[in-house]
Structure formats: structure tokens, C-alpha cells
Design a protein around this motif. Structure first.
Motif, mmCIF file in Angstrom:
data_model
loop_
_atom_site.group_PDB
_atom_site.id
_atom_site.type_symbol
_atom_site.label_atom_id
_atom_site.label_comp_id
_atom_site.label_asym_id
_atom_site.label_seq_id
_atom_site.Cartn_x
_atom_site.Cartn_y
_atom_site.Cartn_z
ATOM 1 N N GLY A 1 0.821 -1.200 0.000
ATOM 2 C CA GLY A 1 0.000 0.000 0.000
ATOM 3 C C GLY A 1 0.856 1.250 0.000
ATOM 4 N N VAL A 2 0.193 2.381 -0.112
ATOM 5 C CA VAL A 2 0.863 3.676 -0.189
ATOM 6 C C VAL A 2 0.161 4.659 0.741
ATOM 7 C CG1 VAL A 2 1.612 3.268 -2.555
ATOM 8 C CG2 VAL A 2 -0.551 4.450 -2.142
ATOM 9 N N TYR A 3 0.805 5.803 0.944
ATOM 10 C CA TYR A 3 0.212 6.781 1.849
ATOM 11 C C TYR A 3 0.654 8.193 1.481
ATOM 12 C CZ TYR A 3 4.662 7.488 4.343
ATOM 13 O OH TYR A 3 5.958 7.812 4.663
ATOM 14 N N GLU A 4 -0.037 9.161 2.061
ATOM 15 C CA GLU A 4 0.322 10.563 1.974
ATOM 16 C C GLU A 4 0.026 11.232 3.314
ATOM 17 O OE1 GLU A 4 1.715 12.628 -0.271
ATOM 18 O OE2 GLU A 4 2.037 11.007 -1.721
ATOM 19 N N VAL A 5 0.778 12.265 3.615
ATOM 20 C CA VAL A 5 0.539 13.079 4.806
ATOM 21 C C VAL A 5 0.494 14.537 4.374
ATOM 22 C CG1 VAL A 5 1.357 13.755 7.094
ATOM 23 C CG2 VAL A 5 1.807 11.446 6.254
ATOM 24 N N CYS A 6 -0.600 15.215 4.692
ATOM 25 C CA CYS A 6 -0.740 16.640 4.388
ATOM 26 C C CYS A 6 -0.704 17.444 5.682
ATOM 27 C CB CYS A 6 -2.056 16.939 3.677
ATOM 28 S SG CYS A 6 -2.303 16.080 2.115
ATOM 29 N N GLU A 7 -0.044 18.570 5.635
ATOM 30 C CA GLU A 7 -0.083 19.497 6.758
ATOM 31 C C GLU A 7 -1.440 20.191 6.805
ATOM 32 O OE1 GLU A 7 2.044 23.603 8.387
ATOM 33 O OE2 GLU A 7 2.316 22.963 6.307
ATOM 34 N N VAL A 8 -1.931 20.427 8.009
ATOM 35 C CA VAL A 8 -3.090 21.295 8.216
ATOM 36 C C VAL A 8 -2.577 22.548 8.923
ATOM 37 C CG1 VAL A 8 -5.382 21.546 9.227
ATOM 38 C CG2 VAL A 8 -4.602 19.294 8.425
ATOM 39 N N TRP A 9 -2.787 23.683 8.299
ATOM 40 C CA TRP A 9 -2.225 24.945 8.805
ATOM 41 C C TRP A 9 -3.315 26.009 8.845
ATOM 42 C CZ3 TRP A 9 -1.105 29.698 6.107
ATOM 43 C CH2 TRP A 9 -0.330 30.605 6.835
ATOM 44 N N GLN A 10 -3.589 26.484 10.027
ATOM 45 C CA GLN A 10 -4.582 27.539 10.228
ATOM 46 C C GLN A 10 -5.913 27.220 9.539
ATOM 47 O OE1 GLN A 10 -2.890 31.387 9.273
ATOM 48 N NE2 GLN A 10 -1.285 31.203 10.829
ATOM 49 N N GLY A 11 -6.341 25.980 9.685
ATOM 50 C CA GLY A 11 -7.623 25.574 9.130
ATOM 51 C C GLY A 11 -7.617 25.279 7.645
ATOM 52 N N ASN A 12 -6.441 25.148 7.063
ATOM 53 C CA ASN A 12 -6.301 24.830 5.641
ATOM 54 C C ASN A 12 -5.482 23.551 5.471
ATOM 55 O OD1 ASN A 12 -7.255 27.494 4.192
ATOM 56 N ND2 ASN A 12 -5.921 28.149 5.867
ATOM 57 N N ILE A 13 -5.873 22.719 4.512
ATOM 58 C CA ILE A 13 -5.046 21.569 4.151
ATOM 59 C C ILE A 13 -4.071 22.042 3.076
ATOM 60 C CG2 ILE A 13 -4.985 19.179 3.403
ATOM 61 C CD1 ILE A 13 -7.878 18.893 4.190
ATOM 62 N N VAL A 14 -2.795 21.773 3.294
ATOM 63 C CA VAL A 14 -1.726 22.345 2.476
ATOM 64 C C VAL A 14 -1.385 21.429 1.297
ATOM 65 C CG1 VAL A 14 0.675 23.144 2.485
ATOM 66 C CG2 VAL A 14 -0.790 23.544 4.489
ATOM 67 N N ASP A 15 -1.396 22.016 0.103
ATOM 68 C CA ASP A 15 -0.926 21.356 -1.125
ATOM 69 C C ASP A 15 -1.643 20.039 -1.430
ATOM 70 O OD1 ASP A 15 0.820 23.200 -2.217
ATOM 71 O OD2 ASP A 15 2.533 22.514 -1.048
ATOM 72 N N VAL A 16 -2.957 20.025 -1.277
ATOM 73 C CA VAL A 16 -3.730 18.817 -1.597
ATOM 74 C C VAL A 16 -3.521 18.367 -3.044
ATOM 75 C CG1 VAL A 16 -6.043 17.827 -1.794
ATOM 76 C CG2 VAL A 16 -5.452 19.227 0.184
ATOM 77 N N PRO A 17 -3.585 19.256 -4.048
ATOM 78 C CA PRO A 17 -3.387 18.779 -5.431
ATOM 79 C C PRO A 17 -2.066 18.065 -5.631
ATOM 80 C CG PRO A 17 -4.298 21.000 -5.436
ATOM 81 C CD PRO A 17 -3.908 20.710 -4.017
ATOM 82 N N ARG A 18 -0.995 18.603 -5.086
ATOM 83 C CA ARG A 18 0.313 17.966 -5.243
ATOM 84 C C ARG A 18 0.355 16.614 -4.534
ATOM 85 N NH1 ARG A 18 4.075 23.265 -4.069
ATOM 86 N NH2 ARG A 18 4.481 23.859 -6.229
ATOM 87 N N HIS A 19 -0.210 16.555 -3.346
ATOM 88 C CA HIS A 19 -0.205 15.287 -2.615
ATOM 89 C C HIS A 19 -1.021 14.224 -3.344
ATOM 90 C CE1 HIS A 19 2.005 16.066 1.092
ATOM 91 N NE2 HIS A 19 1.501 17.283 1.080
ATOM 92 N N LEU A 20 -2.150 14.606 -3.896
ATOM 93 C CA LEU A 20 -2.974 13.626 -4.612
ATOM 94 C C LEU A 20 -2.348 13.245 -5.947
ATOM 95 C CD1 LEU A 20 -6.645 14.681 -3.809
ATOM 96 C CD2 LEU A 20 -5.127 13.080 -2.617
ATOM 97 N N ASP A 21 -1.610 14.158 -6.556
ATOM 98 C CA ASP A 21 -0.862 13.805 -7.769
ATOM 99 C C ASP A 21 0.184 12.740 -7.443
ATOM 100 O OD1 ASP A 21 -2.268 15.571 -9.349
ATOM 101 O OD2 ASP A 21 -0.709 17.112 -9.374
ATOM 102 N N ARG A 22 0.870 12.914 -6.314
ATOM 103 C CA ARG A 22 1.893 11.933 -5.936
ATOM 104 C C ARG A 22 1.245 10.624 -5.516
ATOM 105 N NH1 ARG A 22 6.270 13.343 -1.366
ATOM 106 N NH2 ARG A 22 4.405 13.153 -0.060
ATOM 107 N N LEU A 23 0.094 10.706 -4.844
ATOM 108 C CA LEU A 23 -0.638 9.487 -4.506
ATOM 109 C C LEU A 23 -1.016 8.737 -5.771
ATOM 110 C CD1 LEU A 23 -2.062 7.697 -2.381
ATOM 111 C CD2 LEU A 23 -4.090 9.147 -2.691
#
Length: 287
Positions: free
Chosen positions: A31-53
Motif C-alpha cells: 500500500g501507499v500513503y500521503e501526509v498533508c499538513e493542516v495549517w490555520q484551518g487549511n489543508i496544504v498542497d492537496v493537489p500535489r499530494h494527490l498527484d503523488r498518490l
């Protein structure tokens, strides 16, 4: 408040969240995984993380467990339901549940998906950044496909545990040529005494970090002198400054490598500046 996890179509109490004993992520690290930062109520760089996923899934020939838009919805829901303002959200996809067999299961086996989120204290992270961390070198012993973000992290666990037992916060892998590849869960950077920022190319041998990409955009935007090339452990010992990058650390200064003090023993100005500006080079999706 009870933490909430998303497991294969259901939002459940974190304490009750579970996957089947024959999930291939558990049996084979399939399996694979991703970790996104949550900063001040925002998820950071979701498009890039999902592209890598997407790339990781394709490399392992695992289907998406649901539409990409649905994954984005679940990420926001899990962050919202856990009331995370600053912290991280984790997504894991495995090949699914099937009788234990090395061969891929039949096409009717659906991939498994788990999403969790937790809060983190930004003040504590900033206090750490103002002090810097120590890293401990470790022989590179991983499979060649570290460009795929798989859940097969046992070598990383052993490297990071060795770092912890030797007074470090992170490990730096060193290959057979004496060059630093990357950290146990971060990308590695140095600034030479001539003021040149250096990090290893991401074509092979390291993970193409999402935070790394944002930092490179900042470097270009700010006109910093930069070289994308291998650097040796000896060169790192002699560097003016060093730091690591990841979604969980942003840009974290390194003030000691093994038993060597980096620069003047304090966080460097380049790492500090990049850390301060980091979120100006990211995509922020409000929860």
C-alpha cells in the motif's frame, strides 16, 4: 472529544477503527500513503499530494479506492470532524483484503482506504525550529524504489530509532559513495560556506517531497543561489547550515550532524527565512 477516523466508507471513533487481518497493507506492506499538513484551518498542497498518490498507486498497480474528488471531500471531513486547526491528515490506500497470497488478488477485491487526522502544537514546532535538531547518519539500506511512497517503512523505523538512541531527531541515509540521500522521513539540504543551497536531485534514490517542491519554488522566486546535486556527508559536516523538509516539519534547521556542530551551532538564516515564507508558496484549501 473522541478522535474520528474514516475507514472504508465509514466515519468511526478512532479507538474503534480497524482493518481486516488479511488486509494486504498489514500482510505485505502492499500500500501507499500521503501526509498533508493542516495549517490555520487549511489543508496544504492537496493537489500535489494527490498527484503523488496517483503516481504511487500507478507504480504499484493499485486502483483508486474512490474518485479523486471524493478523497478530497473525505480529507476535509476528517479534518473538520477532528477539529484540527493545525496538525496533519494522513491517507493510506492498500490493495485490499484477500486470502494471503503473494500474487495480486482478483479484480473484484476493492482497495482499502483509511484517513486519520490529529492536531499539533505550532508553538512547540516553532520552538524546536528556533533551537534546531540533530541528525544521525545511517547506511542506506532501502530498496531502490524509494520514489514510491509505500507503507513499507521498516528501514526508516530502524534508522530513526538509531538516531533517537544517539541523541538525534532524524536520520540521514548515506549511500555507498558517501553521499547523503535523504532523511528517514524528510528531504535533506545544506548551505555551503559559499552560500550555495544544495539538495540531491529527485530523479532517483529519494522521494520527491511535496514540501521540497514548494521550497524549490521559493528558492527560485527569491533568487537564491542553488544547486541540485549530490552532497557528501563530509560536505554536510563542513556546511554553513543544514535543514530538513517534510509536511510534518516544514523547513527544520539542523544544528548537529553526528558529533559535528553545523556552522555556529544555531539555526541558519536560509532555513529560517524559507520556513517563515513557506506557506506563501503552497496551495491552501480551507476545511
Amino acid at each position: 472529544m473522541s478522535r474520528i477516523a474514516y475507514v472504508n466508507g465509514q466515519y468511526v471513533r478512532h479507538a474503534d477503527a480497524a482493518v481486516h487481518v488479511e488486509d494486504r497493507g498489514y500482510q505485505f506492506a502492499d500500500g501507499v500513503y500521503e501526509v498533508c499538513e493542516v495549517w490555520q484551518g487549511n489543508i496544504v498542497d492537496v493537489p500535489r499530494h494527490l498527484d503523488r498518490l496517483d503516481r504511487s498507486l500507478k507504480e504499484l498497480r493499485i486502483d483508486w479506492p474512490m474518485a479523486r474528488s471524493a478523497v478530497q471531500f473525505v480529507l476535509r471531513q476528517v479534518v473538520r470532524r477532528n477539529r484540527v486547526v493545525n496538525g496533519l491528515v494522513y491517507i493510506q490506500v492498500t490493495r485490499g483484503v484477500a486470502r494471503r497470497d503473494h500474487f495480486f488478488p482478483s479484480d473484484d477485491v476493492a482497495p482499502s482506504i483509511v484517513v486519520t487526522a490529529r492536531s499539533a502544537d505550532p508553538k512547540a514546532a516553532q520552538a524546536q525550529a528556533e533551537k534546531g535538531i540533530a541528525v544521525v547518519s545511517y547506511p542506506e539500506n532501502r530498496w531502490p524504489r524509494v520514489d514510491i511512497k509505500t507503507v513499507a517503512l521498516l528501514p526508516n523505523v530502524l534508522a530513526k530509532q538509531n538516531a533517537k538512541e544517539n541523541g538525534g531527531k532524524e536520520a540521514w541515509y548515506v549511500d555507498k559513495d558517501g553521499n547523503v540521500t535523504e532523511g528517514g522521513s524528510t528531504n535533506a539540504w545544506i548551505v555551503t560556506k559559499a552560500g550555495v543551497l544544495v539538495t540531491r536531485p529527485a530523479e532517483s534514490g529519494i522521494l520527491r517531497g511535496i514540501t521540497r517542491q514548494a521550497i524549490l519554488e521559493l528558492v527560485a522566486r527569491e533568487g537564491l543561489t542553488f544547486e541540485e546535486r549530490p552532497f557528501s556527508l563530509a560536505e554536510a559536516y563542513d556546511a554553513k547550515e543544514a535543514f530538513v523538509t517534510a509536511a510534518t516539519t516544514i523547513a527544520m534547521p539542523v544544528t548537529r550532524i553526528d558529533d559535528r556542530i553545523v556552522g555556529n551551532g544555531h539555526p541558519g538564516t536560509v532555513a529560517t527565512r524559507l520556513r517563515e515564507m513557506f506557506h506563501t508558496a503552497t496551495d491552501l484549501q480551507a476545511v
